[in-house]
Scaffold this motif. Structure first.
Motif, short mmCIF file in Angstrom:
data_model
loop_
_atom_site.label_atom_id
_atom_site.label_comp_id
_atom_site.label_asym_id
_atom_site.label_seq_id
_atom_site.Cartn_x
_atom_site.Cartn_y
_atom_site.Cartn_z
N HIS A 1 19.92 7.34 -8.29
CA HIS A 1 19.99 8.01 -9.58
C HIS A 1 19.38 9.42 -9.48
O HIS A 1 18.24 9.57 -9.03
N ALA A 2 20.15 10.41 -9.91
CA ALA A 2 19.60 11.76 -10.07
C ALA A 2 19.07 11.96 -11.48
O ALA A 2 18.12 12.70 -11.70
N VAL A 3 19.71 11.27 -12.45
CA VAL A 3 19.29 11.31 -13.86
C VAL A 3 19.49 9.92 -14.44
O VAL A 3 20.52 9.28 -14.18
N LYS A 4 18.52 9.46 -15.22
CA LYS A 4 18.60 8.11 -15.79
C LYS A 4 18.40 8.16 -17.30
O LYS A 4 17.35 8.58 -17.79
N ASP A 5 19.42 7.78 -18.04
CA ASP A 5 19.34 7.59 -19.50
C ASP A 5 18.66 8.77 -20.19
O ASP A 5 17.69 8.61 -20.95
N PHE A 6 19.18 9.96 -19.94
CA PHE A 6 18.62 11.19 -20.51
C PHE A 6 19.20 11.43 -21.90
O PHE A 6 20.42 11.35 -22.09
N ASN A 7 18.33 11.73 -22.87
CA ASN A 7 18.76 11.98 -24.25
C ASN A 7 18.10 13.25 -24.78
O ASN A 7 16.90 13.46 -24.58
N LEU A 8 18.90 14.08 -25.47
CA LEU A 8 18.37 15.34 -26.00
C LEU A 8 19.34 15.93 -27.00
O LEU A 8 20.56 15.82 -26.83
N GLU A 9 18.79 16.54 -28.06
CA GLU A 9 19.59 17.33 -28.99
C GLU A 9 18.98 18.73 -29.06
O GLU A 9 17.76 18.88 -29.07
N ILE A 10 19.85 19.74 -29.11
CA ILE A 10 19.42 21.13 -29.20
C ILE A 10 20.14 21.79 -30.37
O ILE A 10 21.36 21.67 -30.49
N GLY A 11 19.38 22.47 -31.22
CA GLY A 11 19.96 23.17 -32.35
C GLY A 11 20.22 24.63 -32.03
O GLY A 11 19.74 25.18 -31.03
N LYS A 12 20.97 25.29 -32.86
CA LYS A 12 21.30 26.70 -32.67
C LYS A 12 20.02 27.53 -32.65
O LYS A 12 19.14 27.36 -33.49
N GLY A 13 19.91 28.43 -31.69
CA GLY A 13 18.76 29.31 -31.59
C GLY A 13 17.52 28.69 -31.01
O GLY A 13 16.47 29.34 -30.93
N GLU A 14 17.59 27.44 -30.54
CA GLU A 14 16.42 26.75 -30.00
C GLU A 14 16.33 26.95 -28.49
O GLU A 14 17.35 26.97 -27.79
N VAL A 15 15.11 27.10 -28.00
CA VAL A 15 14.88 27.22 -26.55
C VAL A 15 14.20 25.94 -26.05
O VAL A 15 13.13 25.58 -26.53
N VAL A 16 14.85 25.27 -25.12
CA VAL A 16 14.31 24.04 -24.53
C VAL A 16 14.22 24.23 -23.02
O VAL A 16 15.19 24.66 -22.39
#
Length: 287
Positions: free
Chosen positions: A45-60
């Motif tokens: 696995h390189a990534v496991k069960d990744f979850n994320l939401e990003i809104g307009k203008g947001e820096v993550v």
């Protein structure tokens, strides 16, 4: 299992007549939504069960050591995973409510660059050393816009100036080897920004630069966010850089999400031992 193949270039429109319409998202629809993203190379696995939401203008920011999965997530969003990547059947990446996995190459080409763009780790290595910056920048614009060569060069110069290069006409006449690392990286930023995407992904944009130039590039990314109200995903191993620019930070290790939160919370009350180790490696944050 599915694999996403890179296919850069193409027309600028997000939709064309006769294609599935992109529904107008409601105000509550996130700009980017990643759900249950799992990616394997072979049995690992390189990534496991990744979850994320990003809104307009947001820096993550995605933070972690090499092999943590942060670049894999970024490339999945761009549709630039190699053929060997195996994507879990429940994985989902939606942009403005539209599923990106499974899109044909022609539709990907209309999104990439116009709606979602990417700055790579060392833009200098992506520039042809025997062609001027102007010829390469103009060619890139003309692959997506039906404009004259003169108009393309004017647009290129305008974007170079916006990234802090005070003499864009001289830059356009220059060859990559005639520019410093910081100048080449600004060229990469200008090319990624030329179509004013809604989401900019910056993959280790400062790792090959000295400390002073790193700060200048990160400040320029902050300026772009403020000026264009653009969302940014910053991929970095440096928690100090991430804390300077981010609204939220996601800490990854071996494909797992170890921590997530705003910079102040993450620094004052890290939720994992691994985050504490990363903090201890940044002198300004450890003091």
């Amino acid at each position: 299992m599915r694999a996403i193949l890179a296919n850069p270039g193409g027309a600028p429109e997000f939709e064309t007549p006769g294609e599935e319409a992109l529904s107008r998202p409601s105000p509550e629809t996130p700009l980017l939504s990643i759900k249950d993203l799992s990616i394997k190379y072979g049995n690992k696995h390189a990534v496991k069960d990744f979850n994320l939401e990003i809104g307009k203008g947001e820096v993550v920011s995605f933070v972690g050591e090499s092999g943590s999965g942060k670049t894999t997530v970024a490339r999945a969003v761009m549709g630039l995973l190699p053929p060997a990547a195996k994507i879990g059947g429940n994985s989902s990446v939606k942009f403005l409510g539209r599923e990106l996995f499974g899109l044909p190459p022609k539709k990907w080409a209309r999104i990439r660059g116009d709606k979602i763009s990417m700055i790579f780790q060392d833009s200098g290595n992506m520039l042809n050393p025997v062609r001027s910056i102007g010829s390469q920048f103009k060619e890139y614009i003309l692959t997506k816009r039906s404009v004259s060569g003169k108009s393309a060069l004017n647009l290129a110069a305008e974007n170079l100036f916006r990234t802090g290069l005070s003499d864009p006409l001289a830059i356009l006449k220059s060859y990559p080897f005639q520019l410093s690392g910081g100048m080449r990286q600004r060229v990469g930023i200008a090319m990624a920004m030329v179509f004013k995407p809604d989401l900019l992904i910056a993959d280790e944009p400062t790792s090959a630069l000295d400390a002073t130039t790193q700060k200048q590039v990160i400040e320029e990314l902050r300026n772009l966010k403020s000026r264009e109200n653009m969302a940014i995903i910053l991929v970095t191993h440096n928690l100090g850089v991430a804390s300077f620019i981010s609204d939220r930070i996601v800490v990854l290790r071996n494909g797992d999400t170890m921590d997530e939160g705003d910079p102040d919370t993450l620094i004052d009350a890290p939720g994992s031992d691994y985050t504490r180790e990363l903090l201890a490696a940044v002198p300004a944050l450890a003091d």
